[in-house]
Design a protein around this motif. Structure first.
Motif, PDB file in Angstrom:
ATOM      1  N   ARG A  12      40.949  44.091  46.744  1.00  0.00           N
ATOM      2  CA  ARG A  12      41.728  42.972  47.263  1.00  0.00           C
ATOM      3  C   ARG A  12      40.878  41.705  47.306  1.00  0.00           C
ATOM      4  O   ARG A  12      41.341  40.622  46.957  1.00  0.00           O
ATOM      5  CB  ARG A  12      42.258  43.302  48.658  1.00  0.00           C
ATOM      6  CG  ARG A  12      43.253  42.293  49.158  1.00  0.00           C
ATOM      7  CD  ARG A  12      43.846  42.651  50.511  1.00  0.00           C
ATOM      8  NE  ARG A  12      44.246  44.041  50.576  1.00  0.00           N
ATOM      9  CZ  ARG A  12      43.933  44.862  51.581  1.00  0.00           C
ATOM     10  NH1 ARG A  12      43.234  44.432  52.600  1.00  0.00           N
ATOM     11  NH2 ARG A  12      44.325  46.108  51.571  1.00  0.00           N
ATOM     12  N   SER A  13      39.609  41.799  47.717  1.00  0.00           N
ATOM     13  CA  SER A  13      38.761  40.616  47.775  1.00  0.00           C
ATOM     14  C   SER A  13      38.462  40.094  46.370  1.00  0.00           C
ATOM     15  O   SER A  13      38.352  38.890  46.160  1.00  0.00           O
ATOM     16  CB  SER A  13      37.465  40.922  48.518  1.00  0.00           C
ATOM     17  OG  SER A  13      36.676  41.835  47.785  1.00  0.00           O
ATOM     18  N   PHE A  14      38.333  40.998  45.383  1.00  0.00           N
ATOM     19  CA  PHE A  14      38.139  40.561  44.002  1.00  0.00           C
ATOM     20  C   PHE A  14      39.384  39.836  43.506  1.00  0.00           C
ATOM     21  O   PHE A  14      39.288  38.807  42.848  1.00  0.00           O
ATOM     22  CB  PHE A  14      37.838  41.764  43.103  1.00  0.00           C
ATOM     23  CG  PHE A  14      37.743  41.407  41.657  1.00  0.00           C
ATOM     24  CD1 PHE A  14      36.654  40.704  41.167  1.00  0.00           C
ATOM     25  CD2 PHE A  14      38.760  41.756  40.773  1.00  0.00           C
ATOM     26  CE1 PHE A  14      36.568  40.364  39.830  1.00  0.00           C
ATOM     27  CE2 PHE A  14      38.668  41.421  39.449  1.00  0.00           C
ATOM     28  CZ  PHE A  14      37.572  40.726  38.967  1.00  0.00           C
ATOM     29  N   SER A  15      40.554  40.322  43.851  1.00  0.00           N
ATOM     30  CA  SER A  15      41.799  39.694  43.427  1.00  0.00           C
ATOM     31  C   SER A  15      41.951  38.301  44.046  1.00  0.00           C
ATOM     32  O   SER A  15      42.356  37.365  43.370  1.00  0.00           O
ATOM     33  CB  SER A  15      42.984  40.576  43.822  1.00  0.00           C
ATOM     34  OG  SER A  15      44.191  39.960  43.456  1.00  0.00           O
ATOM     35  N   ILE A  16      41.605  38.172  45.307  1.00  0.00           N
ATOM     36  CA  ILE A  16      41.708  36.875  45.983  1.00  0.00           C
ATOM     37  C   ILE A  16      40.724  35.885  45.376  1.00  0.00           C
ATOM     38  O   ILE A  16      41.068  34.728  45.106  1.00  0.00           O
ATOM     39  CB  ILE A  16      41.478  37.038  47.501  1.00  0.00           C
ATOM     40  CG1 ILE A  16      42.653  37.779  48.125  1.00  0.00           C
ATOM     41  CG2 ILE A  16      41.291  35.688  48.168  1.00  0.00           C
ATOM     42  CD1 ILE A  16      42.440  38.169  49.569  1.00  0.00           C
ATOM     43  N   SER A  17      39.501  36.341  45.123  1.00  0.00           N
ATOM     44  CA  SER A  17      38.520  35.419  44.538  1.00  0.00           C
ATOM     45  C   SER A  17      38.917  35.021  43.121  1.00  0.00           C
ATOM     46  O   SER A  17      38.633  33.905  42.689  1.00  0.00           O
ATOM     47  CB  SER A  17      37.131  36.053  44.557  1.00  0.00           C
ATOM     48  OG  SER A  17      37.096  37.213  43.757  1.00  0.00           O
TER      49      SER A  17
END
Length: 86
Positions: A12-17
């Motif tokens: 999820r953090s990779f997708s947001i970044s």
């Protein structure tokens, strides 16, 4: 201990970044285009003139110039062995 929850949080953090980076690049491209549009569009006529000699340098054609009749001995597909007469 369940490791799937930890894996989902990393994804999820990779997708947001990735979305943040995409948004930043879009905003940067917009401002570059609006601020430098006159410079970029002003060079287009010169690029057209530069394309002519470059095309002649790098275009190796689909045959020679002239009447369209093939020259003798220029690698015709239907010729037999070297020295053989048709």
């Amino acid at each position: 201990m369940d490791h799937t929850h930890q894996h989902d949080a990393g994804h999820r953090s990779f997708s947001i970044s990735k979305w943040v980076l995409t948004g930043f690049l879009l905003v940067a491209a917009f401002f570059l285009w609006t601020e430098h549009r006159a410079h970029l569009l002003g060079i287009l006529p010169y690029l057209l003139f530069a394309a002519c000699p470059l095309m002649h340098l790098f275009h190796h054609g689909h045959g020679g110039h002239g009447s369209g009749a093939p020259e003798s001995g220029t690698g015709r597909q239907d010729q037999g062995q070297a020295g053989e007469k048709p």
